[in-house]
Design an enzyme around this catalytic site. Sequence first.
Site, mmCIF file in Angstrom:
data_model
loop_
_atom_site.group_PDB
_atom_site.id
_atom_site.type_symbol
_atom_site.label_atom_id
_atom_site.label_comp_id
_atom_site.label_asym_id
_atom_site.label_seq_id
_atom_site.Cartn_x
_atom_site.Cartn_y
_atom_site.Cartn_z
ATOM 1 N N THR A 18 0.826 -0.764 -0.073
ATOM 2 C CA THR A 18 -0.287 -0.159 0.281
ATOM 3 C C THR A 18 0.869 1.457 0.004
ATOM 4 O O THR A 18 0.744 2.110 -0.528
ATOM 5 C CB THR A 18 -0.970 0.088 1.314
ATOM 6 O OG1 THR A 18 -1.817 -1.034 1.038
ATOM 7 C CG2 THR A 18 -1.715 1.391 1.139
ATOM 8 N N LYS A 39 -8.123 -2.006 -5.930
ATOM 9 C CA LYS A 39 -7.610 -3.344 -4.575
ATOM 10 C C LYS A 39 -9.185 -4.383 -5.092
ATOM 11 O O LYS A 39 -9.967 -4.489 -3.659
ATOM 12 C CB LYS A 39 -8.079 -2.898 -3.298
ATOM 13 C CG LYS A 39 -7.498 -3.239 -1.840
ATOM 14 C CD LYS A 39 -6.261 -4.203 -1.414
ATOM 15 C CE LYS A 39 -5.389 -5.046 -0.600
ATOM 16 N NZ LYS A 39 -4.177 -5.660 -0.452
#
Length: 222
Positions: A18, A39
């Site tokens: 991330t 995602k």
Amino acid sequence: MQVQPIFISATGTDVGKTCTAVQLIDRLGRSGIRVGACKPIETGVGNVPADAARLLEAVQRYNPAFATFEAHDLCAYTFLLPAAPFCADKAATISLDKIFDKIRQLQSHCDLLIIEGAGGLMVPILSDYMMIDLARDIGGHILLVVSSELGGINATLLSLEMLKSRQLPFDWCVNLYRNRESFDRVSRPYYDAAFPDEWWTLQEGLDTFLKHFLNRSPLGIR
């Protein structure tokens, strides 16, 4: 103009996918590229998918097409159990078509989509379908994020062997965050000897990676 997505994977969980994705989004956005993020599957989710929320916050700084999106809109699936998607999906609800549809939907709002996988390359989505299969099927350029911690060499070599055996396009970098002080002694000597021109650190090489990647794409650098 849509270009090849970047699929971010890692040698394991909590290695820095991330963080890497957010840095890519910031650099692409500042260069004038309409960047987006996805995602596909996030586990360990209560009310809000935390990783997707970070990605969305970064994208919204640069791409107004994502202004009305919420964090869940970046995911095809979220699950409560913090586990591999196949294990977290207790009701066996995952459909690959839904994942591909979500990716296509988000791509329609941007020129370059940053896709963050879950865990490592061999994390199962279905019993016979892994994260590396998803990266292949969406035609992504894989960016493998490697841990700097002691013991990371083995996981790195296994991941590189998998990518090379499947002949997938990839780059790889080391995220200097665990055992950073000892990395130059316990891991760097091997990487320098075995891969003298292939690897770089997230902290120092991201701009060069993006420059080379964009120069190969129809977008070029703006």
